[in-house]
Design a protein around this motif. Structure first.
Motif, PDB file in Angstrom:
ATOM      1  N   ASN A 183       2.539  14.416 -14.287  1.00 16.41           N
ATOM      2  CA  ASN A 183       2.110  15.767 -14.828  1.00 16.41           C
ATOM      3  C   ASN A 183       0.655  15.721 -15.635  1.00 16.41           C
ATOM      4  OD1 ASN A 183       4.342  17.150 -14.327  1.00 16.41           O
ATOM      5  ND2 ASN A 183       5.472  16.629 -16.371  1.00 16.41           N
ATOM      6  N   LYS A 184       0.270  14.311 -16.251  1.00 17.69           N
ATOM      7  CA  LYS A 184      -0.971  14.306 -16.512  1.00 17.69           C
ATOM      8  C   LYS A 184      -1.981  14.278 -15.512  1.00 17.69           C
ATOM      9  CE  LYS A 184      -3.802  10.679 -18.912  1.00 17.69           C
ATOM     10  NZ  LYS A 184      -3.864   9.162 -19.563  1.00 17.69           N
ATOM     11  N   ALA A 185      -1.871  13.911 -14.291  1.00 19.08           N
ATOM     12  CA  ALA A 185      -2.663  14.086 -13.174  1.00 19.08           C
ATOM     13  C   ALA A 185      -2.859  15.317 -12.659  1.00 19.08           C
ATOM     14  CB  ALA A 185      -2.334  13.311 -11.645  1.00 19.08           C
ATOM     15  N   LEU A 186      -1.729  16.207 -12.687  1.00 23.42           N
ATOM     16  CA  LEU A 186      -1.418  17.739 -12.621  1.00 23.42           C
ATOM     17  C   LEU A 186      -2.197  18.318 -13.240  1.00 23.42           C
ATOM     18  CD1 LEU A 186      -0.208  19.148 -10.213  1.00 23.42           C
ATOM     19  CD2 LEU A 186       1.549  19.854 -11.566  1.00 23.42           C
ATOM     20  N   GLU A 187      -2.308  18.106 -14.631  1.00 28.02           N
ATOM     21  CA  GLU A 187      -3.010  19.038 -15.596  1.00 28.02           C
ATOM     22  C   GLU A 187      -4.463  18.808 -15.357  1.00 28.02           C
ATOM     23  OE1 GLU A 187      -1.937  17.073 -19.408  1.00 28.02           O
ATOM     24  OE2 GLU A 187       0.016  17.955 -19.351  1.00 28.02           O
ATOM     25  N   GLN A 188      -4.931  17.671 -14.727  1.00 26.47           N
ATOM     26  CA  GLN A 188      -6.484  17.807 -14.238  1.00 26.47           C
ATOM     27  C   GLN A 188      -6.724  18.738 -13.131  1.00 26.47           C
ATOM     28  OE1 GLN A 188      -8.560  16.193 -16.702  1.00 26.47           O
ATOM     29  NE2 GLN A 188      -6.127  15.809 -17.414  1.00 26.47           N
TER      30      GLN A 188
ATOM     31  N   LEU B 128       3.519  23.616 -10.876  1.00 25.36           N
ATOM     32  CA  LEU B 128       4.871  23.312 -10.428  1.00 25.36           C
ATOM     33  C   LEU B 128       5.634  24.506 -10.231  1.00 25.36           C
ATOM     34  CD1 LEU B 128       7.069  21.425  -9.852  1.00 25.36           C
ATOM     35  CD2 LEU B 128       7.559  21.483 -12.206  1.00 25.36           C
ATOM     36  N   LEU B 129       6.350  24.752  -8.898  1.00 26.08           N
ATOM     37  CA  LEU B 129       7.277  25.961  -8.631  1.00 26.08           C
ATOM     38  C   LEU B 129       8.685  25.785  -8.642  1.00 26.08           C
ATOM     39  CD1 LEU B 129       5.152  27.338  -5.608  1.00 26.08           C
ATOM     40  CD2 LEU B 129       4.978  27.969  -8.001  1.00 26.08           C
ATOM     41  N   HIS B 130       9.182  24.322  -8.465  1.00 26.85           N
ATOM     42  CA  HIS B 130      10.642  23.922  -8.463  1.00 26.85           C
ATOM     43  C   HIS B 130      10.669  22.420  -8.579  1.00 26.85           C
ATOM     44  CE1 HIS B 130      14.664  24.724  -6.016  1.00 26.85           C
ATOM     45  NE2 HIS B 130      14.886  24.011  -7.195  1.00 26.85           N
ATOM     46  N   GLN B 131      11.692  22.057  -9.531  1.00 28.01           N
ATOM     47  CA  GLN B 131      11.835  20.521  -9.371  1.00 28.01           C
ATOM     48  C   GLN B 131      13.423  20.401  -9.102  1.00 28.01           C
ATOM     49  OE1 GLN B 131      10.697  18.676 -13.146  1.00 28.01           O
ATOM     50  NE2 GLN B 131      12.571  17.319 -12.894  1.00 28.01           N
ATOM     51  N   CYS B 132      13.661  19.779  -8.357  1.00 24.54           N
ATOM     52  CA  CYS B 132      15.083  19.236  -8.018  1.00 24.54           C
ATOM     53  C   CYS B 132      15.372  17.992  -8.217  1.00 24.54           C
ATOM     54  CB  CYS B 132      15.289  19.720  -6.451  1.00 24.54           C
ATOM     55  SG  CYS B 132      16.935  19.231  -5.704  1.00 24.54           S
TER      56      CYS B 132
ATOM     57  N   THR C 251       0.950  -1.224   0.018  1.00 21.52           N
ATOM     58  CA  THR C 251       0.022  -0.033  -0.005  1.00 21.52           C
ATOM     59  C   THR C 251       0.930   1.162  -0.124  1.00 21.52           C
ATOM     60  OG1 THR C 251      -1.940  -1.077   1.128  1.00 21.52           O
ATOM     61  CG2 THR C 251      -1.925   1.122   1.279  1.00 21.52           C
ATOM     62  N   ALA C 252       2.124   1.134   0.628  1.00 21.47           N
ATOM     63  CA  ALA C 252       3.012   2.412   0.912  1.00 21.47           C
ATOM     64  C   ALA C 252       3.784   2.724  -0.431  1.00 21.47           C
ATOM     65  CB  ALA C 252       3.864   2.343   1.962  1.00 21.47           C
ATOM     66  N   ARG C 253       3.874   1.542  -1.375  1.00 21.82           N
ATOM     67  CA  ARG C 253       4.650   1.856  -2.163  1.00 21.82           C
ATOM     68  C   ARG C 253       3.884   1.731  -3.649  1.00 21.82           C
ATOM     69  NH1 ARG C 253      10.071   0.634  -1.187  1.00 21.82           N
ATOM     70  NH2 ARG C 253      10.301  -0.123  -3.305  1.00 21.82           N
ATOM     71  N   HIS C 254       2.749   1.477  -3.652  1.00 24.42           N
ATOM     72  CA  HIS C 254       1.911   1.130  -5.077  1.00 24.42           C
ATOM     73  C   HIS C 254       0.878   2.118  -5.369  1.00 24.42           C
ATOM     74  CE1 HIS C 254       4.555  -2.216  -5.539  1.00 24.42           C
ATOM     75  NE2 HIS C 254       4.121  -2.294  -6.866  1.00 24.42           N
ATOM     76  N   THR C 255       0.549   2.658  -6.412  1.00 26.01           N
ATOM     77  CA  THR C 255      -0.324   3.802  -6.509  1.00 26.01           C
ATOM     78  C   THR C 255      -1.898   3.185  -6.824  1.00 26.01           C
ATOM     79  OG1 THR C 255      -0.060   3.535  -9.026  1.00 26.01           O
ATOM     80  CG2 THR C 255       1.213   5.407  -7.618  1.00 26.01           C
ATOM     81  N   ASP C 256      -2.199   1.876  -6.616  1.00 25.68           N
ATOM     82  CA  ASP C 256      -3.275   1.306  -6.877  1.00 25.68           C
ATOM     83  C   ASP C 256      -4.368   1.620  -5.596  1.00 25.68           C
ATOM     84  OD1 ASP C 256      -2.095  -0.422  -4.908  1.00 25.68           O
ATOM     85  OD2 ASP C 256      -2.829  -2.197  -5.781  1.00 25.68           O
ATOM     86  N   LYS C 257      -3.797   2.132  -4.529  1.00 20.65           N
ATOM     87  CA  LYS C 257      -4.401   2.431  -3.378  1.00 20.65           C
ATOM     88  C   LYS C 257      -4.556   3.936  -3.349  1.00 20.65           C
ATOM     89  CE  LYS C 257      -5.158  -1.652  -1.757  1.00 20.65           C
ATOM     90  NZ  LYS C 257      -6.369  -2.495  -1.879  1.00 20.65           N
ATOM     91  N   LEU C 258      -3.805   4.804  -3.832  1.00 23.43           N
ATOM     92  CA  LEU C 258      -3.967   6.194  -3.894  1.00 23.43           C
ATOM     93  C   LEU C 258      -3.286   6.793  -5.108  1.00 23.43           C
ATOM     94  CD1 LEU C 258      -4.486   8.890  -2.439  1.00 23.43           C
ATOM     95  CD2 LEU C 258      -2.194   8.910  -1.441  1.00 23.43           C
ATOM     96  N   THR C 259      -4.114   6.802  -6.266  1.00 23.36           N
ATOM     97  CA  THR C 259      -3.623   7.209  -7.502  1.00 23.36           C
ATOM     98  C   THR C 259      -3.117   8.733  -7.316  1.00 23.36           C
ATOM     99  OG1 THR C 259      -5.715   8.131  -8.290  1.00 23.36           O
ATOM    100  CG2 THR C 259      -5.478   5.557  -8.449  1.00 23.36           C
ATOM    101  N   PHE C 260      -2.215   8.854  -8.604  1.00 27.26           N
ATOM    102  CA  PHE C 260      -1.595  10.438  -8.720  1.00 27.26           C
ATOM    103  C   PHE C 260      -2.967  11.417  -8.494  1.00 27.26           C
ATOM    104  CE2 PHE C 260       2.557   9.097 -10.438  1.00 27.26           C
ATOM    105  CZ  PHE C 260       2.989   8.780  -9.221  1.00 27.26           C
ATOM    106  N   ALA C 261      -3.932  11.076  -9.504  1.00 21.36           N
ATOM    107  CA  ALA C 261      -5.324  11.700  -9.444  1.00 21.36           C
ATOM    108  C   ALA C 261      -5.968  11.903  -8.391  1.00 21.36           C
ATOM    109  CB  ALA C 261      -6.036  11.154 -10.651  1.00 21.36           C
ATOM    110  N   ALA C 262      -5.984  11.005  -7.412  1.00 19.43           N
ATOM    111  CA  ALA C 262      -6.543  11.265  -6.209  1.00 19.43           C
ATOM    112  C   ALA C 262      -5.943  11.953  -5.398  1.00 19.43           C
ATOM    113  CB  ALA C 262      -7.085   9.885  -5.626  1.00 19.43           C
ATOM    114  N   LEU C 263      -4.564  11.821  -5.555  1.00 18.02           N
ATOM    115  CA  LEU C 263      -3.906  12.546  -4.506  1.00 18.02           C
ATOM    116  C   LEU C 263      -3.630  14.221  -5.015  1.00 18.02           C
ATOM    117  CD1 LEU C 263      -1.600  12.456  -2.276  1.00 18.02           C
ATOM    118  CD2 LEU C 263       0.194  12.028  -4.247  1.00 18.02           C
ATOM    119  N   THR C 264      -3.805  14.328  -6.346  1.00 23.37           N
ATOM    120  CA  THR C 264      -3.742  15.991  -6.512  1.00 23.37           C
ATOM    121  C   THR C 264      -5.238  16.641  -6.239  1.00 23.37           C
ATOM    122  OG1 THR C 264      -4.182  15.340  -8.976  1.00 23.37           O
ATOM    123  CG2 THR C 264      -2.089  15.723  -8.413  1.00 23.37           C
ATOM    124  N   ARG C 265      -6.324  15.850  -6.153  1.00 21.85           N
ATOM    125  CA  ARG C 265      -7.527  16.342  -5.721  1.00 21.85           C
ATOM    126  C   ARG C 265      -7.535  16.566  -4.261  1.00 21.85           C
ATOM    127  NH1 ARG C 265      -9.357  12.353  -9.718  1.00 21.85           N
ATOM    128  NH2 ARG C 265      -9.837  10.831  -7.666  1.00 21.85           N
ATOM    129  N   ALA C 266      -7.036  15.722  -3.529  1.00 19.53           N
ATOM    130  CA  ALA C 266      -6.726  15.844  -2.081  1.00 19.53           C
ATOM    131  C   ALA C 266      -5.907  17.127  -1.665  1.00 19.53           C
ATOM    132  CB  ALA C 266      -6.085  14.639  -1.313  1.00 19.53           C
TER     133      ALA C 266
END
Length: 234
Positions: free
Chosen positions: A166-171, A177-181, A127-142
């Motif tokens: 980026n696909k999830a963020l576009e929704q 994005l302000l900074h990428q390191c 659960t901690a390592r895979h996105t099937d429990k918390l997708t990027f789309a669900a995370l960006t909405r949260a």
């Protein structure tokens, strides 16, 4: 009081996971010092929450869904000097975001990011390592629902997850994005991780690089400077 890792608890299912370089770098890099209300999504055993409390005077809200990790997280909070400034909420962040009226001026997250590949037979670790429990789309909405107007978000992801992220963020048009390191494990090699800083105010994203180790496997000077409050360097 500096935080040390020697007595840090992980749960017996491995969900909390040993202290990881990803989490330490994220907790040290995030601009937390001025925050007053910090949210740690997917707190695991509480490492990021403790780092956030050490680096700020904020109240920290930790959210975790796995029962074993919740127990380890609460033990770590109770044993820390900042127990009065850290609250633990058990539950799914998507459901919490739908019900929560509070907004946070910083959200920190070391999210699940492996979209494919074998999963651990330990449920908590998977659960901690895979996105099937918390997708990027669900995370960006949260993120969007819980972030204050001037708030910031910090997370760490593998470079190969950038397109999916980026696909999830576009929704979520309110976040940008302000900074990428880019995080390089050994100087001279390609980056495998990226630290991301998000917010609501659009700007040209800053770019930087963090090298963790030299070719002789010693810590780089920038890694030592970034994390000296959390590691005891020899």
């Amino acid at each position: 009081m500096p935080f040390t890792f020697k007595q840090f608890h992980i749960d017996d299912q491995g969900c909390g996971m040993p202290v990881s370089t990803d989490a330490v770098v994220l907790g040290a890099w995030a601009p937390l010092t001025q925050a007053k209300q910090i949210l740690d999504i997917g707190a695991g055993s509480g490492l990021l929450s403790l780092m956030a409390a050490q680096r700020s005077t904020a109240h920290v809200t930790a959210v975790e869904i796995d029962d074993a990790a919740i127990q380890a997280c609460q033990r770590n909070i109770d044993a820390s000097p900042w127990a009065d400034r850290i609250s633990l909420i058990a539950g799914d962040i998507s459901e919490i975001a739908a019900q929560q009226s509070q907004r946070f001026d910083h959200i920190i997250c070391n999210p699940p990011y492996f979209e494919t590949g074998p999963q651990s037979d330990k449920t908590g670790r998977a659960t901690a390592r895979h996105t099937d429990k918390l997708t990027f789309a669900a995370l960006t909405r949260a993120f969007d629902g819980l972030l204050s107007e001037q708030g910031k978000i910090t997370l760490i992801l593998p470079i190969e997850s950038l397109a999916a992220w980026n696909k999830a963020l576009e929704q979520t048009l309110q976040l940008t994005l302000l900074h990428q390191c880019d995080v390089v494990s050994v100087r001279g090699k390609a980056a495998k991780r990226m630290l991301l800083l998000l917010g609501r105010n659009r700007a040209t994203p800053a770019q930087s690089q963090l090298v963790l180790r030299e070719p002789n496997n010693s810590y780089s000077q920038e890694m030592i400077a970034l994390t000296r409050d959390f590691y005891l360097f020899m």
